[in-house]
Design a protein around this motif. Structure first.
Motif, short mmCIF file in Angstrom:
data_model
loop_
_atom_site.label_atom_id
_atom_site.label_comp_id
_atom_site.label_asym_id
_atom_site.label_seq_id
_atom_site.Cartn_x
_atom_site.Cartn_y
_atom_site.Cartn_z
N ARG A 125 45.58 40.83 31.76
CA ARG A 125 46.01 39.34 30.31
C ARG A 125 47.06 39.26 30.60
N MET A 126 47.83 40.69 29.96
CA MET A 126 49.07 40.77 29.23
C MET A 126 50.26 40.45 30.35
N LEU A 127 50.07 40.42 31.35
CA LEU A 127 50.76 40.05 32.83
C LEU A 127 51.14 38.89 33.01
N LEU A 128 49.85 38.42 32.46
CA LEU A 128 49.24 36.34 32.70
C LEU A 128 50.23 36.07 32.21
N ASP A 129 49.91 36.35 30.29
CA ASP A 129 50.99 35.96 29.71
C ASP A 129 52.25 36.67 28.75
N GLY A 130 52.73 37.09 30.36
CA GLY A 130 54.25 37.27 30.42
C GLY A 130 54.18 38.67 29.52
N LYS A 131 53.81 39.16 28.78
CA LYS A 131 54.12 40.18 27.86
C LYS A 131 54.32 41.85 28.82
N LEU A 132 53.64 41.74 30.01
CA LEU A 132 54.19 42.51 30.85
C LEU A 132 55.11 42.02 32.57
N ASP A 133 56.13 43.81 33.40
CA ASP A 133 55.62 42.85 34.14
C ASP A 133 55.60 43.13 34.79
N PHE A 134 54.70 44.09 35.01
CA PHE A 134 53.63 44.49 35.64
C PHE A 134 52.63 45.29 35.23
N ALA A 135 51.01 45.34 36.21
CA ALA A 135 50.11 45.49 35.39
C ALA A 135 49.38 46.55 36.63
N GLU A 136 48.76 48.09 36.13
CA GLU A 136 48.50 48.77 36.69
C GLU A 136 46.83 48.15 36.20
N SER A 137 45.96 48.40 37.59
CA SER A 137 44.65 48.31 37.77
C SER A 137 43.67 49.23 38.40
N SER A 138 42.38 49.19 38.04
CA SER A 138 41.68 50.65 38.83
C SER A 138 40.48 49.45 38.84
N ARG A 139 40.40 48.11 38.70
CA ARG A 139 39.35 47.31 39.64
C ARG A 139 40.10 46.29 40.58
N PRO A 140 39.53 44.89 41.49
CA PRO A 140 40.03 44.47 41.76
C PRO A 140 40.51 43.21 41.06
N LEU A 141 41.32 41.91 41.41
CA LEU A 141 41.39 40.90 40.51
C LEU A 141 40.25 40.21 40.61
N THR A 142 39.82 38.90 39.35
CA THR A 142 38.99 38.41 39.63
C THR A 142 39.56 37.03 39.57
N ASP A 143 38.31 36.50 40.53
CA ASP A 143 39.09 35.29 40.61
C ASP A 143 39.22 34.43 39.78
N GLU A 144 39.19 34.00 38.07
CA GLU A 144 38.87 33.89 37.13
C GLU A 144 40.94 34.13 36.80
#
Length: 371
Positions: A125-144
């Motif tokens: 969510r922070m990546l979507l809002d422009g607060k991060l330059d990239f993100a780390e995740s331990s789950r896949p992206l959701t369709d939403e």
């Protein structure tokens, strides 16, 4: 004009030394400028191919040929923000510190969310809002999440770099042989509520979980993100794994699931063997089990071999989430991905106690890989 006036006047010794010094100074200046240009040129270049639509392979093409952090090209200069999954903590502590030493021109700053708990969901969510330059995740992206990105004029891309086990921990005094994946899911759906239903004592189960929108692991197969209403009414929500471990230690029927790397070695809780059936239970720790009364002098270690060969039934993939916007965010996200995909990066991921993506064997038949 006389012949005497045409004769050159001999230079004094001081003048000769001054001229020689000027010449040497100019040569040194040229050498410094040339060396600086050679050092900066590969770092200032922008690889147009890196900004192309990379699909599933272009972003790490050069990394596959790179053996270490020094050989990775197109690493941007500057300070960049990143954040996300708590399961990535060992990578940030070990791998990212090595990157900073080798590539000091790339400054990475981990940013925690201000209003929610840290995790894959909050980082995205922070990546979507422009607060991060990239993100780390331990789950896949959701369709939403993908839809929100498209509505905002860019694409989110997930690229796998490693694998983590998912462990289930209980109160140290609880006597239960283990759980099947199906039993674990039924517990969090509220369909199994007492430990006697799974071979334990007559004791109410007290399941704990991160809020689904922030969680690093989504437990129920076939769901990308769960609404809290989908879980059992007895599920208690926690801010962090640290809080969950403390509460499980204080609750006789307590239960929690999280990154195996983060909980298997803990002294306050006991990790359970898991399996697809009750006759095929595999522990997330290396056997023999070390009794918790010997901790912290001795600690249980992660069963990386079982995670690597697919015999452990619950794993989660580790992704770098990149904003495909042809800007600095895409450039640094893809550079970070290329660094982790090098031989040095993959070895460092294993040193951090996780399983490198390249070393993972095909998933065993029937294994559950959490989404």
């Amino acid at each position: 004009m006389t012949n005497d006036s045409k004769k050159s006047v001999p230079l004094s010794q001081d003048a000769v030394q001054m001229i020689r010094g000027l010449i040497i100074g100019e040569l040194v200046t040229v050498a410094i400028i040339g060396g600086l240009w050679l050092w900066l040129r590969p770092r200032l270049q922008v690889d147009n191919g890196a900004f192309a639509s990379s699909g599933q392979g272009a972003a790490t093409t050069s990394a596959l040929a790179a053996s270490n952090f020094k050989t990775v090209t197109n690493v941007p200069i500057g300070s960049f923000n990143y954040g996300g999954s708590t399961a990535w903590a060992p990578i940030r502590q070990l791998v990212d510190s090595q990157i900073q030493i080798t590539r000091p021109e790339l400054q990475l700053r981990y940013v925690n969310p201000t209003t929610t708990s840290p995790g894959s969901g909050s980082g995205i969510r922070m990546l979507l809002d422009g607060k991060l330059d990239f993100a780390e995740s331990s789950r896949p992206l959701t369709d939403e999440e993908k839809d929100i990105a498209r509505q905002r004029g860019f694409i989110l891309e997930e690229r796998q770099v490693g694998i983590d086990g998912v462990a289930v921990v209980v109160n140290p005094a609880l006597k239960v042989p283990g759980l099947t994946v199906d039993q674990l899911q039924q517990i969090y759906l509220g369909q199994i509520t007492n430990w006697k239903q799974v071979g334990g004592p007559d004791l109410a189960i007290a399941p704990l979980s991160q809020h689904p929108e922030n969680a690093d692991v989504v437990l129920i197969s076939g769901k990308q993100v769960l609404d809290e209403q989908a879980l059992g009414s007895n599920v208690q929500y926690v801010y962090s794994t640290t809080e969950a471990l403390r509460r499980v230690n204080q609750t006789p029927g307590g239960l929690y699931y999280a990154s195996a790397r983060g909980v298997v070695h803990q002294c306050m809780v006991k990790a359970l063997p898991l399996g697809l059936t009750s006759t095929q239970l595999t522990p997330p720790y290396q056997e023999p089990f070390i009794p918790l009364n010997e901790c912290p002098q001795k600690r249980n270690q992660l069963n990386t071999e079982a995670i690597k060969n697919g015999s452990y039934p619950m794993t989660s993939k580790l992704f770098v989430v990149i904003k495909q916007n042809k800007g600095k965010e895409q450039q640094v996200g893809e550079a970070y991905l290329r660094l982790l995909a090098t031989e040095q990066g993959q070895k460092a991921i294993e040193q951090a106690g996780l399983v490198a993506e390249r070393s993972h064997e095909p998933i065993a038949r029937g294994q559950v890989n959490l989404k």
